[in-house]
Structure formats: structure tokens, C-alpha cells
Scaffold this motif. Structure first.
Motif, PDB file in Angstrom:
ATOM      1  N   THR A 100      43.073  38.303  45.856  1.00  0.00           N
ATOM      2  CA  THR A 100      43.528  37.043  45.258  1.00  0.00           C
ATOM      3  C   THR A 100      42.635  36.637  44.092  1.00  0.00           C
ATOM      4  O   THR A 100      43.120  36.224  43.033  1.00  0.00           O
ATOM      5  CB  THR A 100      43.547  35.931  46.320  1.00  0.00           C
ATOM      6  OG1 THR A 100      44.405  36.331  47.391  1.00  0.00           O
ATOM      7  CG2 THR A 100      44.041  34.618  45.750  1.00  0.00           C
ATOM      8  N   GLY A 101      41.329  36.775  44.271  1.00  0.00           N
ATOM      9  CA  GLY A 101      40.393  36.456  43.194  1.00  0.00           C
ATOM     10  C   GLY A 101      40.567  37.351  41.984  1.00  0.00           C
ATOM     11  O   GLY A 101      40.511  36.881  40.839  1.00  0.00           O
ATOM     12  N   THR A 104      43.813  36.371  40.185  1.00  0.00           N
ATOM     13  CA  THR A 104      43.607  35.079  39.533  1.00  0.00           C
ATOM     14  C   THR A 104      42.726  35.239  38.295  1.00  0.00           C
ATOM     15  O   THR A 104      43.023  34.673  37.230  1.00  0.00           O
ATOM     16  CB  THR A 104      42.967  34.072  40.505  1.00  0.00           C
ATOM     17  OG1 THR A 104      43.819  33.940  41.644  1.00  0.00           O
ATOM     18  CG2 THR A 104      42.756  32.719  39.867  1.00  0.00           C
ATOM     19  N   GLY A 107      44.771  36.777  35.494  1.00  0.00           N
ATOM     20  CA  GLY A 107      45.674  35.816  34.870  1.00  0.00           C
ATOM     21  C   GLY A 107      44.940  34.813  33.997  1.00  0.00           C
ATOM     22  O   GLY A 107      45.342  34.542  32.862  1.00  0.00           O
ATOM     23  N   LEU A 108      43.842  34.259  34.514  1.00  0.00           N
ATOM     24  CA  LEU A 108      43.063  33.297  33.731  1.00  0.00           C
ATOM     25  C   LEU A 108      42.424  33.969  32.508  1.00  0.00           C
ATOM     26  O   LEU A 108      42.400  33.383  31.424  1.00  0.00           O
ATOM     27  CB  LEU A 108      41.976  32.653  34.599  1.00  0.00           C
ATOM     28  CG  LEU A 108      42.486  31.691  35.679  1.00  0.00           C
ATOM     29  CD1 LEU A 108      41.320  31.232  36.559  1.00  0.00           C
ATOM     30  CD2 LEU A 108      43.189  30.513  35.050  1.00  0.00           C
TER      31      LEU A 108
END
Length: 117
Positions: A100-101, A104, A107-108
Motif C-alpha cells: 500500500t505504501g 501510494t 501515485g504521489l
């Protein structure tokens, strides 16, 4: 001596009949996830000429996460097989959090690189 039906203990459940296949399917699904992460990391390389060194940071995050997912998935296989036999399997939440990290961060990072361009 006859034991009344009300205090007769329930029979124990049968051992898990699929002791090897469930962990195998789980390991294979984590392997497919890792292949997807490696493909995404490879695709980011084509943006290096446009966005510069930031792309390599994003790629490194995905590669490190992929290595962790493979290593932890393979090591959990035997533990999961034994846990199914004993009917006491605990999930590996760290692997899900790392994945998940990584997604994320990807994407960021892509949003930041796009905004800076």
C-alpha cells in the motif's frame, strides 16, 4: 456410566484438508503482484528523460517493495502450511502495508513530478 447428551463434548473439527494448496495459491498471487510492481517500475524508466532523477526514486521504491514482498511471501509459505494444520494462521499485515505504501508513494510521486514539470 452413561453421559447425558447435554454435557457430552462436541467432536473436534476435522483437520484442514487443503493444507498445501491454500498457501500455494496465496504465494502465487503475491508473486503476480510482484511481477506487476516490477512492470510498473520498468515503465517508469521511459519517463526518465522527461522528469529526471525523480523517476529513479519512484522506481527504487517499487523495486524495494517488490523484493520485500517476494522475500516475505516465500518465507511465510511454510509457516502458513503449518498454521493451517494447527488451525492458527495469522496474517502478514506488514506485506500489505508495504504494498500500500509503495503504490501510494508511486501515485504521489507521479503527481509531484507532473506538477513540477
Amino acid at each position: 456410566m452413561h453421559t447425558p447428551d447435554l454435557i457430552r463434548p462436541e467432536p473436534l473439527p476435522e483437520p484442514h484438508g487443503d493444507a498445501g494448496l491454500q498457501p500455494e495459491r496465496t504465494t502465487m498471487s503475491w508473486t503476480r503482484t510482484t511481477i506487476s510492481m516490477l512492470a510498473a517500475a520498468s515503465i517508469t524508466m521511459r519517463w526518465a528523460g522527461v522528469y529526471g532523477r525523480g523517476v529513479f526514486a519512484l522506481m527504487a521504491v517499487l523495486l524495494l517493495a517488490a523484493v520485500y514482498v517476494v522475500a516475505s511471501s516465500r518465507s511465510d509459505y511454510a509457516r502458513t502450511v503449518e498454521g493451517l494444520r494447527e488451525e492458527s494462521v495469522s496474517p502478514n499485515a506488514a506485506r500489505v502495508l508495504v504494498l500500500t505504501g509503495a503504490v501510494t508513494a508511486m501515485g504521489l510521486g507521479a503527481a509531484v513530478l507532473g506538477a513540477l514539470r
